[in-house]
Design a protein around this motif. Structure first.
Motif, short mmCIF file in Angstrom:
data_model
loop_
_atom_site.label_atom_id
_atom_site.label_comp_id
_atom_site.label_asym_id
_atom_site.label_seq_id
_atom_site.Cartn_x
_atom_site.Cartn_y
_atom_site.Cartn_z
N GLU A 109 -0.79 5.81 -12.74
CA GLU A 109 -0.76 4.84 -13.84
C GLU A 109 0.66 4.36 -14.12
O GLU A 109 0.91 3.17 -14.34
CB GLU A 109 -1.35 5.49 -15.09
N VAL A 110 1.62 5.27 -14.11
CA VAL A 110 3.02 4.91 -14.30
C VAL A 110 3.51 4.05 -13.14
O VAL A 110 4.24 3.08 -13.33
CB VAL A 110 3.89 6.17 -14.46
N GLU A 111 3.09 4.39 -11.93
CA GLU A 111 3.47 3.58 -10.78
C GLU A 111 3.00 2.14 -10.93
O GLU A 111 3.75 1.19 -10.67
CB GLU A 111 2.88 4.18 -9.50
N VAL A 112 1.76 1.97 -11.37
CA VAL A 112 1.21 0.62 -11.54
C VAL A 112 2.00 -0.13 -12.61
O VAL A 112 2.34 -1.31 -12.44
CB VAL A 112 -0.29 0.70 -11.91
N ALA A 113 2.30 0.53 -13.74
CA ALA A 113 3.06 -0.12 -14.80
C ALA A 113 4.45 -0.55 -14.31
O ALA A 113 4.92 -1.65 -14.61
CB ALA A 113 3.19 0.82 -16.00
N LEU A 114 5.12 0.33 -13.56
CA LEU A 114 6.44 -0.01 -13.03
C LEU A 114 6.36 -1.22 -12.11
O LEU A 114 7.22 -2.11 -12.14
CB LEU A 114 7.03 1.19 -12.29
N LEU A 115 5.32 -1.26 -11.27
CA LEU A 115 5.18 -2.38 -10.35
C LEU A 115 4.86 -3.67 -11.10
O LEU A 115 5.36 -4.74 -10.75
CB LEU A 115 4.09 -2.07 -9.32
N LEU B 293 9.65 -20.75 -12.29
CA LEU B 293 8.85 -21.56 -11.38
C LEU B 293 8.56 -20.81 -10.08
O LEU B 293 7.44 -20.85 -9.55
CB LEU B 293 9.56 -22.88 -11.07
N LEU B 294 9.54 -20.10 -9.55
CA LEU B 294 9.34 -19.34 -8.32
C LEU B 294 8.33 -18.22 -8.51
O LEU B 294 7.68 -17.79 -7.55
CB LEU B 294 10.67 -18.78 -7.82
N ALA B 295 8.20 -17.74 -9.74
CA ALA B 295 7.24 -16.67 -10.01
C ALA B 295 5.81 -17.10 -9.69
O ALA B 295 4.95 -16.24 -9.41
CB ALA B 295 7.33 -16.24 -11.48
N VAL B 296 5.53 -18.41 -9.71
CA VAL B 296 4.19 -18.90 -9.38
C VAL B 296 3.79 -18.48 -7.97
O VAL B 296 2.63 -18.22 -7.68
CB VAL B 296 4.14 -20.44 -9.52
N VAL B 297 4.78 -18.39 -7.07
CA VAL B 297 4.52 -17.99 -5.68
C VAL B 297 4.74 -16.49 -5.49
O VAL B 297 3.93 -15.82 -4.84
CB VAL B 297 5.43 -18.79 -4.72
N THR B 298 5.82 -15.96 -6.05
CA THR B 298 6.21 -14.59 -5.73
C THR B 298 5.28 -13.54 -6.35
O THR B 298 5.01 -12.51 -5.72
CB THR B 298 7.64 -14.31 -6.19
N VAL B 299 4.79 -13.77 -7.56
CA VAL B 299 3.94 -12.76 -8.20
C VAL B 299 2.62 -12.56 -7.45
O VAL B 299 2.26 -11.42 -7.12
CB VAL B 299 3.70 -13.10 -9.69
N PRO B 300 1.88 -13.64 -7.14
CA PRO B 300 0.66 -13.42 -6.33
C PRO B 300 0.96 -12.82 -4.96
O PRO B 300 0.17 -12.02 -4.45
CB PRO B 300 0.08 -14.84 -6.19
N ALA B 301 2.10 -13.18 -4.34
CA ALA B 301 2.45 -12.61 -3.04
C ALA B 301 2.66 -11.11 -3.13
O ALA B 301 2.17 -10.34 -2.29
CB ALA B 301 3.69 -13.30 -2.49
N TRP B 302 3.37 -10.66 -4.16
CA TRP B 302 3.59 -9.23 -4.34
C TRP B 302 2.28 -8.51 -4.66
O TRP B 302 2.02 -7.41 -4.18
CB TRP B 302 4.59 -8.97 -5.46
N LEU B 303 1.43 -9.15 -5.46
CA LEU B 303 0.15 -8.53 -5.78
C LEU B 303 -0.71 -8.34 -4.53
O LEU B 303 -1.38 -7.32 -4.37
CB LEU B 303 -0.60 -9.38 -6.81
N THR B 304 -0.68 -9.31 -3.65
CA THR B 304 -1.42 -9.20 -2.40
C THR B 304 -0.86 -8.07 -1.54
O THR B 304 -1.61 -7.26 -0.97
CB THR B 304 -1.37 -10.52 -1.63
N ALA B 305 0.47 -8.00 -1.48
CA ALA B 305 1.10 -6.96 -0.67
C ALA B 305 0.83 -5.57 -1.23
O ALA B 305 0.80 -4.58 -0.49
CB ALA B 305 2.60 -7.21 -0.59
N LEU B 306 0.60 -5.48 -2.54
CA LEU B 306 0.40 -4.18 -3.19
C LEU B 306 -1.07 -3.98 -3.57
O LEU B 306 -1.38 -3.32 -4.56
CB LEU B 306 1.29 -4.09 -4.43
N ARG B 307 -1.96 -4.54 -2.80
CA ARG B 307 -3.39 -4.52 -3.12
C ARG B 307 -3.91 -3.10 -3.38
O ARG B 307 -4.70 -2.86 -4.28
CB ARG B 307 -4.18 -5.16 -1.98
N ALA B 308 -3.46 -2.16 -2.60
CA ALA B 308 -3.96 -0.79 -2.73
C ALA B 308 -3.63 -0.21 -4.10
O ALA B 308 -4.42 0.52 -4.70
CB ALA B 308 -3.38 0.09 -1.64
N ALA B 309 -2.44 -0.53 -4.63
CA ALA B 309 -2.02 0.00 -5.93
C ALA B 309 -2.70 -0.71 -7.08
O ALA B 309 -3.03 -0.09 -8.09
CB ALA B 309 -0.51 -0.09 -6.06
N PHE B 310 -2.93 -2.01 -6.94
CA PHE B 310 -3.43 -2.79 -8.07
C PHE B 310 -4.94 -2.95 -8.10
O PHE B 310 -5.49 -3.38 -9.10
CB PHE B 310 -2.79 -4.20 -8.06
#
Length: 282
Positions: free
Chosen positions: A66-72, A105-122
């Motif tokens: 749970e802490v790992e997810v919050a940090l991410l 503005l860049l967060a529009v691209v980077t946040v979904p990209a990180w979420l996809t890369a961290l699918r197992a955690a999220f």
């Protein structure tokens, strides 16, 4: 966390960004793009190195899932809509304002990209797409920012002093809202224990160091990028946390406000004093 508190948080961020727009000019928007090397360093620091730092801390420190997810959630929520509020008094306002707009503005691209890369955690949260993030950026950044800039152009009483007053009042309300959230769900924070607060403090300290290191030779640029790396987009963080089951992650994100202040304020105070001494000696 109730929908009313979520709406209040987003509204407060929007009001603060509108006030920031009242103190800016259209020319300030593209300042960072005129300095491509600094732009590249800023993007690498905020969007790549800070999330990687969170992953390293998770790998070496004994924290719960749970802490790992919050940090991410906090680490990937790049973009700093409240950045100018923290950096008042530095001599690089145009860079700060331009970094605010560009990073969000860049967060529009980077946040979904990180979420996809961290699918197992999220888990289910990994389905959050660019459209969801874009709506947050539009409603909490672009629209209020343009409104604030328009008000400055159209109304003679809109100036830097009015902007500062609104920022101070909204900042106090935002802090109180964070206290309310933590008070309503203090058991979840207590369950996370000191390990979460210490790990979060280490991540914010490391983020400051990353920005300071990559900020370049100018003192105020270093300070601005350091604080930008340690300042996350609360609207995006809340959106990501709300996509996860239960209120626990949301509460841990709210705790970020307190820990960030405890770590960033001493650094920023020291850097502002250094900047003032330099300006007096010039």
């Amino acid at each position: 966390m109730s929908d009313n508190l979520l709406l209040m948080l987003r509204a407060l961020v929007a009001v603060m960004v509108m006030a920031i727009g009242m103190g800016a000019t259209p020319a300030d928007l593209v300042e960072v793009w005129r300095r491509p090397k600094l732009l590249i360093r800023s993007v690498v620091a905020m969007y790549l190195l800070v999330p990687l730092l969170a992953l390293i801390l998770m790998a070496v420190l004994p924290v719960s899932l749970e802490v790992e997810v919050a940090l991410l959630v906090i680490a990937i929520s790049s973009g700093a809509p409240l950045l100018p509020k923290k950096l008042m008094g530095l001599d690089n306002e145009a860079y700060v304002f331009s970094l605010l707009v560009t990073s969000s503005l860049l967060a529009v691209v980077t946040v979904p990209a990180w979420l996809t890369a961290l699918r197992a955690a999220f888990g289910g949260g990994a389905g959050l797409g660019s459209g969801d993030v874009a709506r947050v950026v539009a409603t909490t950044l672009l629209a209020p920012l343009l409104l604030g800039m328009a008000l400055r152009l159209l109304l003679p009483f809109v100036d830097d002093r009015l902007s500062d007053r609104i920022l101070r009042i909204a900042g106090v309300v935002l802090t109180l809202l964070g206290v309310v959230v933590l008070g309503m769900h203090w058991r979840f924070l207590a369950a996370a224990g000191w390990s979460y607060l210490v790990t979060l403090g280490l991540m914010i300290t490391g983020a400051l160091a990353i920005g300071h290191w990559l900020g370049g030779p100018e003192d105020d640029d270093r300070t601005a990028l350091a604080v930008a790396c340690a300042t996350r987009h609360l609207g995006i963080a809340v959106l990501v946390a709300a996509s996860l089951p239960g209120p626990r992650v949301m509460v841990l994100v709210a705790a970020y406000l307190a820990v960030s202040a405890a770590v960033s304020v001493p650094y920023l105070g020291c850097r502002k004093r250094r900047s003032s001494r330099r300006l007096r000696g010039a």
